[in-house]
Write an enzyme that holds these catalytic residues in place. Sequence first.
Site, short mmCIF file in Angstrom:
data_model
loop_
_atom_site.label_atom_id
_atom_site.label_comp_id
_atom_site.label_asym_id
_atom_site.label_seq_id
_atom_site.Cartn_x
_atom_site.Cartn_y
_atom_site.Cartn_z
N ARG A 1 0.91 -1.21 -0.08
CA ARG A 1 -0.12 0.00 0.11
C ARG A 1 0.66 1.23 0.08
O ARG A 1 1.97 1.06 0.52
CB ARG A 1 -0.92 0.03 1.28
CG ARG A 1 -2.12 -0.97 1.14
CD ARG A 1 -3.28 -0.48 0.00
NE ARG A 1 -4.19 -1.29 0.13
CZ ARG A 1 -4.44 -2.38 -0.89
NH1 ARG A 1 -3.36 -2.47 -1.68
NH2 ARG A 1 -5.38 -2.89 -0.92
N HIS B 1 -0.96 0.20 -9.90
CA HIS B 1 -1.67 -0.66 -9.13
C HIS B 1 -2.12 -2.03 -9.74
O HIS B 1 -3.30 -2.19 -9.88
CB HIS B 1 -2.78 -0.06 -8.30
CG HIS B 1 -3.15 -0.65 -7.02
ND1 HIS B 1 -3.71 -0.13 -5.87
CD2 HIS B 1 -3.23 -1.92 -6.64
CE1 HIS B 1 -4.04 -1.04 -4.96
NE2 HIS B 1 -3.78 -2.03 -5.31
N GLU C 1 -3.36 7.51 -4.34
CA GLU C 1 -3.41 7.42 -5.69
C GLU C 1 -4.78 7.52 -6.15
O GLU C 1 -5.74 7.33 -5.41
CB GLU C 1 -3.01 5.60 -5.90
CG GLU C 1 -3.71 4.69 -5.16
CD GLU C 1 -3.26 3.35 -5.32
OE1 GLU C 1 -1.96 3.12 -5.28
OE2 GLU C 1 -4.02 2.36 -5.75
#
Length: 323
Positions: free
Chosen positions: A242, A289, A271
């Site tokens: 993360r 991601h 993000e």
Amino acid sequence: MAKPKVLVTRRWPAAVEAQLAEKFDVVLSNNDVALRPCEFREAFKDFDAVLPTVTDKIGPDALELTNPRTKLLANYGVGFTHIDLPRANSHGMVVTNTPDVLSECTADLAMTLMLMAARRAGEGEREIRAGRWTGWRPTHLVGTKVSGKTLGIVGFGRIGQEVARRAHHGFGMDIIVHNRSRVAPDILARFNAKQADDLDALLPQCDFVSLHCPGGAENRHLINARRLDLMRPGAFLINTARGEVINECDLVQALTFDTIGGAALDVFDGEPNIAQPLLDSDRLVMLPHLGSATAEAREDMGFRVMNNLEAFFNGETPPDRVN
Ligand code: DGY
């Protein structure tokens, strides 16, 4: 008996959406846009189950209501720090996630990032696309060898162990792990791994450090300026966990002043907004991601959510309950 009313917040793989539509009274997402807190509050009044994903922030404001109809939050994704668990508990909501089915693909992506950063793959690709490549020469884009080096794995759950398998058995790397609890000796033995006493002891021993711990308040800025200083001068930092686990300002400083060799990030604090200094750094590899982004993993994640839904509405404890 009426089918349970279920809301899916984003677009899911077609095969999973089709099965959901057969088994439940389902509302699918048309626009694939994250819900706002007020929309979640409305949804919690109307649906028996809400199926959010890792980009749906279900914080105090989304859960500020009385007597919700929703009793199941079946998350699509393994991480669940975006859900305020104490508040969900206070409403009697069961929360589930999708472990296991994405571990291999996320580990594959961590290896991709490690290789890309060490072998300067991003720089090379940018050079070709910009028409700047002038041909082979002995000193061109010289990177760092990966095989046989030492890899530190922070968080030795399912994904961390899959990374260890690939790195040790595929690339002959020595593995050192940091984990909040003691790892069973037989698990360490599978990868000939050692467990460090703490993170500070692990960092100076590693050529690569790969993060696989949960995010959230507990691990916010676990990697900060002090810990970046503990890394070896040429070492690489990889993050598929993360964004908030790394203090990005401190990382930019370390990259600017060459105190580490480089970094590769699949996840970012805040993000999809990326801080400009990160975009400006040539020593950084960045992906949007993509850890679990394979057709296989994304379908399996959806079917894992369905297992949780079916168990819950059959009156059983869902297999992936997290609260
Ligand atoms: C997760 O599942 O938590 C990932 O970040 C998305 O695959």
